[in-house]
Design an enzyme around this catalytic site. Structure first.
Site, PDB file in Angstrom:
ATOM      1  N   TYR A   1       0.814  -1.213   0.000  1.00 59.64           N
ATOM      2  CA  TYR A   1       0.000   0.000   0.000  1.00 59.64           C
ATOM      3  C   TYR A   1       0.850   1.267   0.000  1.00 59.64           C
ATOM      4  O   TYR A   1       0.354   2.356   0.251  1.00 59.64           O
ATOM      5  CB  TYR A   1      -0.949   0.012   1.211  1.00 59.64           C
ATOM      6  CG  TYR A   1      -2.088  -0.986   1.089  1.00 59.64           C
ATOM      7  CD1 TYR A   1      -2.068  -1.987   0.129  1.00 59.64           C
ATOM      8  CD2 TYR A   1      -3.180  -0.922   1.929  1.00 59.64           C
ATOM      9  CE1 TYR A   1      -3.098  -2.901   0.010  1.00 59.64           C
ATOM     10  CE2 TYR A   1      -4.227  -1.830   1.822  1.00 59.64           C
ATOM     11  CZ  TYR A   1      -4.172  -2.821   0.861  1.00 59.64           C
ATOM     12  OH  TYR A   1      -5.207  -3.718   0.752  1.00 59.64           O
TER      13      TYR A   1
ATOM     14  N   LYS B   1       4.028 -14.523   4.426  1.00 60.04           N
ATOM     15  CA  LYS B   1       4.250 -15.349   3.238  1.00 60.04           C
ATOM     16  C   LYS B   1       5.740 -15.273   2.908  1.00 60.04           C
ATOM     17  O   LYS B   1       6.141 -14.995   1.771  1.00 60.04           O
ATOM     18  CB  LYS B   1       3.364 -14.804   2.097  1.00 60.04           C
ATOM     19  CG  LYS B   1       3.176 -15.739   0.941  1.00 60.04           C
ATOM     20  CD  LYS B   1       2.190 -16.859   1.188  1.00 60.04           C
ATOM     21  CE  LYS B   1       2.332 -17.894   0.094  1.00 60.04           C
ATOM     22  NZ  LYS B   1       1.479 -19.070   0.271  1.00 60.04           N
TER      23      LYS B   1
ATOM     24  N   ASP C   1      -1.857 -18.423   4.033  1.00 60.32           N
ATOM     25  CA  ASP C   1      -2.936 -19.157   3.357  1.00 60.32           C
ATOM     26  C   ASP C   1      -3.469 -20.270   4.260  1.00 60.32           C
ATOM     27  O   ASP C   1      -4.679 -20.422   4.442  1.00 60.32           O
ATOM     28  CB  ASP C   1      -2.545 -19.658   1.959  1.00 60.32           C
ATOM     29  CG  ASP C   1      -1.094 -20.070   1.821  1.00 60.32           C
ATOM     30  OD1 ASP C   1      -0.370 -20.006   2.833  1.00 60.32           O
ATOM     31  OD2 ASP C   1      -0.683 -20.464   0.721  1.00 60.32           O
TER      32      ASP C   1
ATOM     33  N   ASP D   1      -5.514  -5.857   5.991  1.00 62.84           N
ATOM     34  CA  ASP D   1      -6.741  -5.362   5.378  1.00 62.84           C
ATOM     35  C   ASP D   1      -7.670  -6.541   5.079  1.00 62.84           C
ATOM     36  O   ASP D   1      -8.853  -6.539   5.440  1.00 62.84           O
ATOM     37  CB  ASP D   1      -6.367  -4.614   4.084  1.00 62.84           C
ATOM     38  CG  ASP D   1      -7.513  -3.814   3.513  1.00 62.84           C
ATOM     39  OD1 ASP D   1      -8.607  -3.819   4.106  1.00 62.84           O
ATOM     40  OD2 ASP D   1      -7.318  -3.183   2.453  1.00 62.84           O
TER      41      ASP D   1
HETATM   42 MG    MG Z   1     -10.395  -2.852   4.319  1.00 64.88          MG
END
Ligand code: MG
Ligand code: NAI
Length: 343
Positions: A126, A173, A207, A231
């Site tokens: 982000y 990950k 995952d 998020d």
């Molecule tokens: Mg969100």
């Protein structure tokens, strides 16, 4: 101690103005010693100028240090950088904290969910560093810095210690993103080993972690992760306890704090008067608890506890908006909470 605390309110877009107004009404009825100063961000801010995040809004949060924020719409595709990402970066609100708990009167598959999500809020994918290399080929950079990974880890362990959380689990990950998620893991491990080795800590590839969380969320406690994962997992976890209408959040830096629900502007139900204001109301309760701690003001704690008790009672009495299977409007739910404030 001031008789009243100044705070910014950012109504936002879509369902934002309606849920913000409902929450302000409950706070006022509860006698919360807070005076809101309204400032705009998102599409709403474009009505007054050409900036989705006006400098005056950022300055107001810097001045008062605390804000309650409704959701802001970010159109998909070219155009605006997300208002939310910008606000978090400009105010250096590096820690998003999202408690996800089962609520009385809101039956789901699980009765006893009690998770806290800690999301790094300033970097990762982000960061907004995206390039078109040649037509048809683009890159989005995932940024991780030792400083940012370390400070979110420290914030999470401090929280775990203070609140007596049983375990910190890092979702990652690093098997694929060896450098970026690898650095995140290294920093968490170092903070744990050097400063908090009394708190159980584990790592989990994300995952498989998603599979485990929907099978049995009670096997986790505090979940710590970088920006994008936080998020996604926040909305996933919301689904375990009744949906986005019931999950609050805070964005904390060292100086400033912005409280907002996990949900967005919900364009599919905007303007219909049916949005659940509870997630933002719970965020306001987090704001009052923060004011009570930082300003040493018991009146804020009292108002927070009264509101919490009242919304729990409203839910137990089956007073609910449509997302929870009820029929109340946004205002109707706020009124149901207000009716239960003094009893
Ligand atoms: Mg969100
Ligand atoms: P969303 O969270 O707005 O909505 C997802 C689903 O949940 C929709 O079906 C919506 O009706 C429902 N929902 C959300 N909040 C609800 C509430 N309080 N009561 C009842 N139902 C509720 O996510 P979506 O549709 O992906 O995003 C819409 C816009 O919101 C986008 O522009 C996005 O960028 C923005 N957004 C802003 C956020 C913020 O300001 N912090 C956070 C997430 C999204």
């Amino acid at each position: 101690m001031p008789t009243i605390h100044d705070a910014v309110i950012i109504p936002g877009d879509g369902i934002g103005p309606a849920v913000s107004a409902a929450v302000a009404k409950v706070l006022s009825a509860a006698g919360a010693p807070v005076r809101f100063h309204e400032h705009h961000a998102g599409l709403a801010a474009l009505e007054d100028g050409d900036d989705v995040l006006p400098q005056s809004t950022v300055d107001a949060v810097r001045e008062h240090h605390v804000a309650l924020k409704g959701p802001c719409t970010t159109p998909v595709g070219k155009g605006f950088t997300s208002v939310n990402v910008q606000l978090r970066k400009r105010l250096d609100l590096f820690a998003a904290i999202r408690p996800v708990r089962s609520l009385p009167g809101v039956p789901t598959r699980y009765d006893d969910v009690d998770l806290v999500i800690f999301r790094e809020n300033t970097e990762g994918l982000y960061s907004g560093v995206e390039n078109e290399i040649v037509p048809g080929v683009v890159t989005s950079l995932k940024i991780a810095s030792r400083d940012a990974c370390t400070r979110i880890a420290r914030r999470a362990f401090v929280y775990a210690k203070r609140r007596g959380r049983k375990k910190v689990t890092v979702f990652h990950k690093a098997n694929i993103m060896k450098l970026s998620d690898g650095l995140f893991l290294d920093c968490v491990k170092q903070v744990h080993d050097d400063e908090f080795n009394d708190i159980p800590y584990e790592t989990q590839i994300i995952d498989a972690g998603c599979m485990k969380i929907v099978q049995d969320p009670t096997q986790f406690d505090l979940l710590l992760m970088e920006n994008l994962y936080g998020d996604v997992i926040s909305d996933l976890a919301a689904g375990l306890v009744g949906g986005l209408g019931v999950v609050p959040g805070s964005n904390l830096g060292d100086e400033d704090a912005v409280f907002e629900a996990v949900h967005g502007s919900a364009p599919d139900i905007a303007g219909k008067g049916i949005a659940n204001p509870l997630a933002l109301l719970m965020s306001a309760v987090m704001m009052l608890n923060h004011l009570s701690e930082t300003r040493k003001d018991d009146r804020c704690l009292k108002a927070a506890n009264a509101i919490k008790k009242a919304y729990n009672r409203a839910l137990e009495d089956n007073q609910k908006t449509g997302d929870l299977g009820g029929t109340l409007t946004t205002d109707g739910f706020a009124d149901a909470v207000i009716e239960r404030l003094n009893g």
